[in-house]
Each structure stands twice: as structure tokens, then as C-alpha cells.
Design a protein around this motif. Structure first.
Motif: not given
Lengths: 365, 366
Positions: B81-91
Motif C-alpha cells: 500500500r505505501s510503496y505502490f499506492g492504493k490501487v496498485i497496492g491493493t491489486s
């Protein structure tokens, strides 16, 4: 909390499963027929399969039942035999398979392949070859009241006789391994009695040559510790017309192989260290001094060396490799090629050195 | 996220050894020899050594990534979540959950297949699989500490059978089979290394169990020791199988380790491999439970899904998948797909996260 509910629920799920799975596939030993020995023969291009079923009807007393069937292939042996039996035939306890001579000459590969894929077949299964019909030899074992008569015979001869150790695993090891061939114990019948009469040498899966039980000692000595093996050696007697014989019994031995050259004419040297006892010696041989003993040792060494050479040249002429020379060269040469070695095999030179030690000669003078 | 996990759920550092070992060694230990010998022959031990070393490096990276997180006790879910942001992190997190469930399913299915072929060729596998699913549900709902307990027992149960093995089959070993050394091209060894890497998959659960370990600094050596013992176990079983079987024979044997055991005979037990396969159930249970627990826990962290609900959904999915992946061929195909994805995960994803962590540190310290 919820954990009690979880446990209850788990028990509810697990218990019925245990009940269901314990009831399926039940096989109770006195309600099935255990096929313990089997035989395969060729009969007019069809396969005759024979099995021996042991029944323990009374305590300590076994009756052996023989069942036979003839079919197009060896594969449907069990279903065909089942039509002749009143109990389910199970072969999970099969410990001995005997091949008739015609079957062994045609090739036992299909059986080896099908058995190696079958998880019910144990690695400790023993195999053998009959001089004529396998069914005949199996039938001759019925009166022994032992459905594993042949297997026991083989195993006892490996322990305390000349027969080299082998079982289904080692047979497959040599059959599928590069640069090796397997051998099987060879049975004959003599006035209704069964006799272990040497080993049958195989090329790929076909029986091509036979070695007598006396010379089998050489094979044992070359493949493993020949402990308990015995070998009769002729000595030139004092009147040189008649031979005297010495019975040598091996206490321990070790063979080591060395590759000398692995080019187009391969060469190896085999050195064998053997400790033996000589119990019965003819009167013409006197073992009084150390010198006498070493004279006898030299004579025994020379005979063993000669016989070993004969055995190896027999293997070369028949193109069989029961000692795994090909495997030896494979382990010593990079990019080893089996076909090339096969072509050069008959020209392979073997130098044999035998170092024999007589350690005890009985308790009387 | 980032909160300290209560002592009630954590385990001491030494337990990480069992977790790592158990997560690496699974059903593959029965069959890996044939796969790697196929390409590299007598040199296949090299591929185990290469993969072993690479996994040590990856474990080192994982510890670097996790210990560098600012709110301590982070795991891969919060890192994504913290590295890739909400959308990419969650996927990414969803992908990891699917990957973990798939891994558990592959173990589950392969074990049932071995049991079917070796012990009960005629039996309907549904009762047994339901029994196993019940056990899995029970273990996973018991929480992390229960799973670690099962890991510990499975480690010892396996050790008990496999360590005496070389002594019992000495008569049948042919040291000559290990030679000649270095007889294969780099390409052949690479192929076999690729195959071997499949059998190390699983240690990446470390990314999720990390917050549950007390005194994480001390746990490093246990994780590395876990990888090392797995490597030694693989090497031992490879050497025994290579010396016990001739190469042609080994290539025709699907489960060399089980065949090896079938040579042994002890009083009252003529077919020891049946017994070992049954004890193996504990091992598989530990393996599956660990992956499923990690999956449930990740779901809980990313979507606040109750673990019990997600666990039941996953187990139902197992039952459903069992309809579709029924025979040996389909299992092999599923395993290959899973394993290839796993390789990307450990050899590409973990190093990427490691590099990001390293860059971040640089930026902050500047």
C-alpha cells in the motif's frame, strides 16, 4: 467462546469421514487369496501364467493351491485367474516370479515395465528363470507346503551360498541403468526335485547365456563380498594324471576396479582381495610350513584368475555386462557414449590381480 | 497496521525455523529428484546449491525490507500500500492472496493424488479430502500459534523417518553414480535449477508472519537456518536417490523417495511407505494451514474480512477446484502454472521491493 463450537463442528465433520473411509476397500486376510509366487511361460505364442496361492487353513499348516491360465498377454493374468477362484485374488504379497525358458529368451521387458509401475509390487520381489517350463517348477514346490519355496531358496543361497545378492530393485537398477545388464537365478528339475543351478545372464531383457553354480562364485566375488561362498579348485596331484580337489570357502572378499584407458580399446584392472579357509585338502598337499601355504595360495590365485578371465570373456562374447563395466567407464569419462562402448566392449582388456589369504584350515591336524 | 501484535499471538524467534523449513519442504520432496536429474544428471546437486544460496539472499532481502519499515511490525500488505499506492497496492495484495490459496490447493491436491495412487487406487477420495479440509479448518482457525505447533511436529515427524534412511539402505547405494562431476553444460544446469526453484517456493510467507515473531532481530538466524536445513534435506535425499537408483531407473520413478522407503522392512510392517505416507499428513496439514492462514490474515488486513468467513470461502473453493482439477495431468499443469508465477514473485517482485526500500532509505538520509 467460539472455539468450543469450532471443535464440536470439527468432530461432527471428521467422525463420519473416519467411518466412511474405514469401511471402504476392506481386505481381510483369510477371505482373500494371496498370490505369492507366479510363473510365466510361452505356449504357442500365448502366455501361460501360473500362480501359487498359500492357504493357512490350520495353524502352522499351509496348503498350496496352483492356478493356471493361458492368455494373449501377461497383463490380464489376475482377472483371468479370478474366474477360477472363490476368493478375491490379491497380489500385494507377491514375492517370487519365475520365467519359463522360452519366455525369458523372448524378453521379460514387458513384465519388468508393468511391475515397476505397480505400487503393489514390492522392491524385494525375487525373480528366476526355469530350464523348461516355469509352471512345472512351481508345481514341484506344492508338496513342500510352502508357497514361497523358491523365494526362500534364493534368499538362503544369497546368504550362505554362491548366489550374488539381487532382488527386483537391483534387477530394475541394471535393466534401466546404462552400461549394465542383470542376471537371474536359474532353476532346473532333477528327478522331481528343484535345484538352483547357476545364473542366467540377460542382454537387455533377453536370456542369452547361463553360468553354472560353481562359477557363480566368481560373479559373487566380482560384485560384492563373497562371504560364505564356496569354490572347488582342482590341484595337480603328485602323479599328475589325476586331479585332486580342494574346497575353498570364502570368509570375506573385496573387488576394486580401476580404469586404465578409456579410448577405443578400453582397459581395466581388477584387483581382488580374498580371505578364504581351506578345510578339506587331499593327502598329497601338505600344509606344514608357511611356504607350503603360500604355494597353495599361489595355485588357488592362479585358478581363480583364470576362471575370472574366462567369465569376463564369456560376457564379452555374449555381449552382456553383468558386472557393470559400462557403468564404470561412464563414471570415469565425460561425455560417455553407450553405443561407442558397446562396440568397443568385446575388445576390452581386463587385467586381474588376485590376492588370496588362507586364514584357517580346520581344527584338526 | 503497524501496531504491535499482542503476546497472545506471537511466537518466539526459534519457531521461525520450523515455519521456514515447513513452508519450503512440501510434497515435492517425494518427487523432486527425477525432475532435476532429467536435465543435469550427475550434476543436479549443483542446482540445489545454487537455488539454496539464492534463497538465502532473498531471505536476507526480506529481512532488510521488513526491518527498514518505519512504523515497525509491517508486513507485505502495508508495504504494498505505501510503496505502490492504493490501487496498485491493493491489486498486488489480492494477487498475493490468490497465489497463497493456489499454493495451498496444489499441495492439498498433490498429496491426495499420492495417497490415491499408492494406497487406495480404488477409493473415492471425497471422504478423505473432507476429513483433511475439516482438519485444515480446525488448525487455521486455531490461529498462528496452533499452526506453528503443527509445524514443529511435522518437522520432527519427517526427520524421524528420513534421517535414518541412508543407514538403512547402505547396501544398495552405488557412489559411482555421482560421477563424473561437471559433465553437463551451463544450460542444462540452469534448466535443472529452474525446476529446483519450484521446490523452494513457500518461504515468502515470511513477509506475512514477520509481525508475529518476537525479537525479530534474533529471528534472522533461525530463518536462515531453516533454509539451510531444507537445502541439506534436499541434498541428502538427492544423493541417496542418485546412489540408490541408476539414472535410467530414476527417470522412470515418479516418487523416488517413496520407492526408496518401500525397500525397508520392519517387523509387523511390510510396507513402510504406507505408514510414512499417513504420517506425512501432518506435514501437509502444516503446509496448507500456513499458506491459508497467511491468505486469511492478508485479507483481514487489506479488506477487514473476518478470517473465519474467508477461510470457509477458501475451503469451499478447494472443494470446487477438486471437481475441475481431477487427474494427474491437470494437477501437473496447475502446479506448473503456480510454480512459474511463484518464481516471478520471489525472483522479481521481492528484489523490486528491496530496491525501492533501499532507494527510499537513500532519499531520507540525504
Amino acid at each position: 467462546m467460539g472455539s468450543v463450537r469450532v471443535v464440536n463442528r470439527a468432530i461432527l465433520i471428521i467422525l463420519p469421514c473416519l467411518f466412511i473411509s474405514s469401511c471402504s476397500n476392506q481386505q481381510i486376510v483369510d477371505r482373500i487369496n494371496l498370490a505369492q509366487s507366479a510363473g510365466y511361460d510361452l505356449q504357442d505364442k500365448r502366455v501361460k501364467s501360473t500362480i501359487l496361492v498359500g492357504n493357512n487353513l490350520e495353524k502352522d499348516k499351509m496348503t498350496v493351491q496352483i492356478l493356471e491360465t493361458v492368455s494373449e498377454s501377461s497383463y490380464d493374468m489376475i482377472p483371468r485367474l479370478q474366474t477360477k477362484a472363490n476368493k478375491t485374488i490379491q497380489y500385494g504379497q507377491m514375492r517370487m516370479v519365475l520365467f519359463g525358458s522360452d519366455y525369458a529368451k523372448k524378453g521379460i521387458g514387458p513384465i519388468l515395465g508393468s511391475f515397476s509401475r505397480d505400487s503393489k509390487i514390492t522392491s524385494r520381489l525375487q525373480m528366476g528363470v526355469a530350464d523348461k517350463e516355469a509352471s512345472e517348477i512351481l508345481a514341484a514346490t506344492i508338496k513342500s507346503h510352502d508357497s514361497l519355496f523358491l523365494m526362500n531358496m534364493i534368499e538362503k543361497n544369497m546368504e550362505s551360498g554362491n548366489l550374488p545378492r539381487s532382488n527386483f530393485h537391483t534387477i530394475l537398477y541394471s535393466y534401466y541403468g546404462a552400461g549394465r545388464d542383470f542376471f537371474l537365478p536359474y532353476f532346473v528339475t532333477e528327478r522331481g526335485l528343484i535345484k538352483l543351478d547357476g545364473i542366467a545372464l540377460f542382454n537387455e531383457d533377453k536370456w542369452v547365456a547361463t553360468v553354472g553354480i560353481r562359477e557363480v562364485f566368481i560373479v559373487k566375488m566380482l560384485t560384492e563380498n563373497s562371504r560364505n561362498g564356496s569354490f572347488m579348485i582342482p590341484l595337480r596331484g603328485s602323479d599328475s594324471e589325476q586331479y585332486d580337489y580342494v574346497l575353498m570357502r570364502s570368509i570375506s572378499s573385496k573387488a576394486s576396479y580401476r580404469v586404465i584407458s578409456s579410448d577405443s580399446t578400453p582397459a581395466i584392472s581388477i584387483s581382488i582381495k580374498i580371505k578364504a579357509s581351506v578345510k578339506d585338502i587331499p593327502d598329497s598337499v601338505r600344509l606344514k610350513s608357511r611356504q607350503d601355504v603360500s604355494l597353495l595360495e599361489n595355485e588357488l590365485e592362479e585358478t581363480l584368475r583364470k576362471e575370472t578371465e574366462d567369465f569376463i570373456s564369456l560376457c564379452q562374447s555374449k555381449k552382456v555386462d553383468p558386472l557393470g563395466f559400462g557403468d564404470l567407464f561412464r563414471s570415469k569419462t565425460r561425455n560417455w557414449n553407450e553405443e561407442q562402448f558397446q562396440a568397443a566392449y568385446s575388445t576390452m582388456k581386463a587385467t586381474i590381480k588376485i590376492d588370496l589369504d588362507i586364514v584357517q584350515t580346520g581344527i584338526g591336524k | 497496521m503497524g501496531k504491535i501484535v499482542s503476546d497472545k499471538f506471537t511466537v518466539s524467534p526459534i519457531h521461525l525455523f520450523f515455519v521456514v523449513y515447513v513452508s519450503i519442504v512440501d510434497v515435492g520432496i517425494m518427487s523432486f529428484q527425477r525432475e532435476i536429474v532429467k536435465d543435469a544428471g550427475t550434476d543436479s546437486w549443483l542446482s540445489i546449491v545454487i537455488v539454496g544460496i539464492s534463497v538465502h539472499v532473498l531471505v536476507w532481502m526480506i529481512f532488510r525490507i521488513l526491518s527498514a519499515q518505519k512504523p515497525e511490525n509491517a508486513d507485505i500488505v502495508s508495504i504494498n500500500r505505501s510503496y505502490f499506492g492504493k490501487v496498485i497496492g491493493t491489486s498486488l495484495n489480492i494477487a498475493i492472496v490468490i497465489y497463497l490459496v493456489a499454493g495451498a490447493f496444489v499441495s492439498f491436491r498433490s498429496y491426495l493424488e499420492v495417497v490415491k495412487i499408492w494406497i487406495f487406487p480404488m477409493m473415492n477420495m471425497w471422504p478423505l479430502s473432507l476429513l483433511l479440509l475439516g482438519l485444515i479448518y480446525y488448525t487455521v482457525s486455531g490461529g498462528f500459534q496452533t499452526i506453528v505447533g503443527i509445524c514443529l511436529w511435522s518437522f520432527f515427524s519427517i526427520l524421524f523417518f528420513f534421517v535414518p534412511l541412508p543407514l538403512l539402505v547402505t547396501d544398495y547405494l552405488h557412489p559411482r553414480n555421482l560421477f563424473p562431476l561437471f559433465d553437463h553444460s551451463a544450460m542444462q544446469i540452469l534448466h535443472s535449477t529452474h525446476r529446483m526453484a519450484f521446490h523452494y517456493l513457500g518461504f515468502e510467507t515470511l513477509l506475512i508472519v514477520y509481525p508475529f515473531i518476537q525479537e525479530q532481530a534474533k529471528s534472522r538466524k533461525w530463518a536462515h537456518l531453516g533454509v539451510l536445513s531444507a537445502t541439506l534435506m534436499y541434498l541428502m535425499l538427492l544423493f541417496i536417490a542418485m546412489m540408490y537408483f541408476s539414472q535410467g531407473q530414476l527417470l522412470r520413478t515418479i516418487w523416488p523417495s517413496l520407492n526408496l522407503i518401500s525397500m525397508l522392512e520392519i517387523p509387523l510392517m511390510q510396507r513402510l511407505e504406507y505408514f510414512i505416507l499417513s504420517v506425512w499428513l501432518i506435514k501437509i496439514l502444516a503446509n496448507i494451514s500456513l499458506s491459508l492462514w497467511a491468505a486469511c490474515h492478508s485479507l483481514k488486513l487489506s479488506f477487514r474480512v473476518k478470517p473465519r468467513v474467508s477461510l470457509i470461502v477458501m475451503l469451499a473453493l478447494f472443494v470446487l477446484l477438486q471437481w475441475f482439477i481431477g487427474n494427474q495431468e491437470e494437477i501437473t499443469r496447475a502446479t506448473t502454472i503456480y510454480s512459474n508465477i511463484g518464481l516471478y514473485f520471489i525472483y522479481i517482485f521481492i528484489p523490486i521491493v528491496f530496491v525501492i526500500t533501499w532507494l527510499k532509505k537513500k532519499v531520507i538520509s540525504l
